[in-house]
Write an enzyme that holds these catalytic residues in place. Structure first.
Site, mmCIF file in Angstrom:
data_model
loop_
_atom_site.group_PDB
_atom_site.id
_atom_site.type_symbol
_atom_site.label_atom_id
_atom_site.label_comp_id
_atom_site.label_asym_id
_atom_site.label_seq_id
_atom_site.Cartn_x
_atom_site.Cartn_y
_atom_site.Cartn_z
ATOM 1 N NE ARG A 53 -27.183 0.604 0.363
ATOM 2 C CZ ARG A 53 -26.449 -0.052 -0.839
ATOM 3 N NH1 ARG A 53 -25.955 -0.084 -1.432
ATOM 4 N NH2 ARG A 53 -25.348 -1.156 -0.229
ATOM 5 N N GLY A 54 -22.841 1.585 0.826
ATOM 6 C CA GLY A 54 -21.723 1.013 0.142
ATOM 7 C C GLY A 54 -20.557 1.265 0.448
ATOM 8 C CB ALA A 55 -17.544 -0.517 2.205
ATOM 9 N NE ARG A 90 -23.495 5.159 6.130
ATOM 10 C CZ ARG A 90 -23.875 4.036 5.930
ATOM 11 N NH1 ARG A 90 -24.249 4.157 4.219
ATOM 12 N NH2 ARG A 90 -24.275 2.999 6.579
ATOM 13 C CD GLN A 201 -29.806 -1.342 3.308
ATOM 14 O OE1 GLN A 201 -30.521 -1.516 4.073
ATOM 15 N NE2 GLN A 201 -29.130 -0.554 4.273
ATOM 16 C CG ASP A 242 -20.678 -2.105 5.617
ATOM 17 O OD1 ASP A 242 -20.827 -3.344 5.490
ATOM 18 O OD2 ASP A 242 -21.159 -0.753 5.004
ATOM 19 C CG ASN A 252 -22.389 -7.558 5.539
ATOM 20 O OD1 ASN A 252 -21.539 -6.445 4.826
ATOM 21 N ND2 ASN A 252 -23.286 -7.658 5.017
ATOM 22 C CE LYS A 253 -26.528 -2.637 6.640
ATOM 23 N NZ LYS A 253 -26.501 -0.799 7.162
HETATM 24 C C1 LIG Z 1 -20.333 -3.934 -0.506
HETATM 25 S S1 LIG Z 1 -20.503 -3.041 0.525
HETATM 26 C C2 LIG Z 1 -21.598 -3.211 0.833
HETATM 27 C C3 LIG Z 1 -22.672 -3.630 2.498
HETATM 28 O O1 LIG Z 1 -22.420 -1.551 2.876
HETATM 29 C C4 LIG Z 1 -24.210 -2.120 3.218
HETATM 30 O O2 LIG Z 1 -24.052 -0.819 4.458
HETATM 31 P P1 LIG Z 1 -25.069 0.445 3.459
HETATM 32 O O3 LIG Z 1 -26.351 0.233 3.212
HETATM 33 O O4 LIG Z 1 -25.993 0.640 5.596
HETATM 34 O O5 LIG Z 1 -23.665 1.329 3.718
HETATM 35 C C5 LIG Z 1 -23.792 -3.234 3.468
HETATM 36 O O6 LIG Z 1 -23.052 -3.800 5.308
HETATM 37 C C6 LIG Z 1 -23.416 -3.768 2.808
HETATM 38 O O7 LIG Z 1 -23.323 -5.440 2.911
#
Ligand SMILES: CSC[C@H]1O[C@H](OP(=O)(O)O)[C@H](O)[C@@H]1O
EC number: 5.3.1.23
Length: 365
Positions: A53-55, A90, A201, A242, A252-253
């Site tokens: 996960r993470g963009a 996603r 997270q 993201d 973002n989250k």
């Molecule tokens: C560097 S992108 C990280 C970004 O992604 C996370 O979302 P997820 O854990 O749902 O993939 C979150 O928004 C982070 O800031």
């Protein structure tokens, strides 16, 4: 980054080219487990279930997913089918679409017989570019932290939300990269880590990262950030993204927007850190136009973790039968963002600011 002294990336192809290995982030921080992705479907499931996960990491995993797909069907239809499968995993992180478009454009121009090797090579290039971009984000952001620490004559207190560390990218991270670079350079840094409900997270992944790297930090409930800002305990906020629009709106989250409101109310600088691959140059109104992923209600109704005797457990935390909403992201309007830290430098959260760092986009727009 290093785990127990051993350097890791979050994703790496295996020598025989038959698989790609990732860290299973659903098992952290209580177990460090690797997972082998051997097919398009493995990659799609890993993204959708947040094993990765993470963009930026979602984008790189999709790139390798397309490469794995080329082993089975490297036809034009195969490219389209694999891209569609991965794009559907996603909806919010633009890096996914960016990586797939880059890969597909390259593969369509190549002879079918060359597509598998070319795809793995391009996915590796995207991964290496991500590492370099995040390292550069770290350098540019560390200059901000260093200046604050020098002025204060003491530790700079950074609040961050969710996990935008090396686990969200291939290495270094985005929001945490400045913290690592500053810490490594001896700049005194302390991090307030938002737990980040509902998937935690922050509490699970950012805390794991900072513990492993020896960075001083304090995990806090999401709702504590505003209070700490009101009481002068936060010098600045740095978050990931993201998807950021050409006008500087930062998706973002979920919960990021609330932090930006509290930061603005307390006149605390609020930065977003992101690479080129996270900018959506086609959008100019993030609140209206960025698709926000709605995830499973079970992420809100249940908590997963480890019992005191070491067993993994999942428990219900919501009154049974109550309806649940679970939007996974929100959008912070550019007016609440002090600046955007990119691999090319720091700019204002605006069309002019971003076009100034990426003049080639101004011509393209
Ligand atoms: C560097 S992108 C990280 C970004 O992604 C996370 O979302 P997820 O854990 O749902 O993939 C979150 O928004 C982070 O800031």
């Amino acid at each position: 980054m290093k785990i127990d002294g051993r350097p890791y990336r979050t994703i790496f192809p295996e020598a025989d080219g038959q698989a790609v290995t990732v860290i299973d982030q659903t098992r952290l921080p209580f177990a460090f487990e690797l997972k082998r992705l051997t097919s398009l479907d493995d990659a799609a499931v890993a993204i959708r279930t947040m094993v990765v996960r993470g963009a930026p990491l979602i984008g790189v995993t999709a790139a390798y997913g397309l490469a794995l797909a080329m082993r089975v069907d490297a036809s034009e239809a195969g490219i389209e089918r694999a891209s569609a499968t991965l794009a559907a995993t996603r909806p919010t992180a633009i890096n996914l679409r960016w990586a797939l478009d880059r890969m597909a454009a390259l593969l369509r121009r190549a002879p079918e017989a060359e597509r598998e090797a070319l795809a793995f090579a391009e996915a590796a290039r995207i991964a290496d570019e991500d590492v370099a971009s995040c390292r550069a984000i770290g350098e540019h952001g560390a200059a901000i932290l260093s200046e604050i620490a020098a002025k204060k004559g003491g530790p700079v207190n950074v609040l961050t939300h969710c996990n935008a560390g090396w686990l969200a990218t291939v290495d270094w991270g985005t929001a945490l990269a400045p913290i690592y670079v500053a810490h490594n350079a001896g700049v005194p840094v302390h991090v307030f880590v938002d737990e980040t409900r509902p998937r935690n997270q922050g509490a699970a992944l950012t805390a794991f990262e900072l513990n492993a790297h020896g960075v001083p930090h304090t995990v806090i409930a999401d709702n504590a950030g505003g209070h700490l800002m009101q009481h002068g305990q936060v010098d600045l906020c740095i978050v990931g993204s993201d998807r950021t629009t050409a006008s500087g709106d930062v998706c973002n989250k979920i919960g990021t927007y609330l932090k930006a409101l509290a930061a603005t109310d307390n006149r605390i600088p609020f930065y977003a850190a992101l690479p080129f691959s996270t900018i959506d140059w086609t959008l100019h109104d993030g609140v209206r136009d960025i698709p926000i992923e709605e995830r499973d209600a079970r992420e809100v109704t249940h908590l997963s973790g480890r019992t005191d005797d070491g067993a993994f457990a999942t428990v219900a935390v919501v009154s049974p039968g109550s309806p649940v909403a679970n939007p996974a992201f929100d959008v912070t309007p550019a007016r609440l963002v002090t600046g955007i830290i990119t691999e090319r430098g720091v700019c204002e959260a605006s069309e002019e600011g971003l076009a100034g760092l990426y003049p080639e986009r101004r011509k393209a727009a």
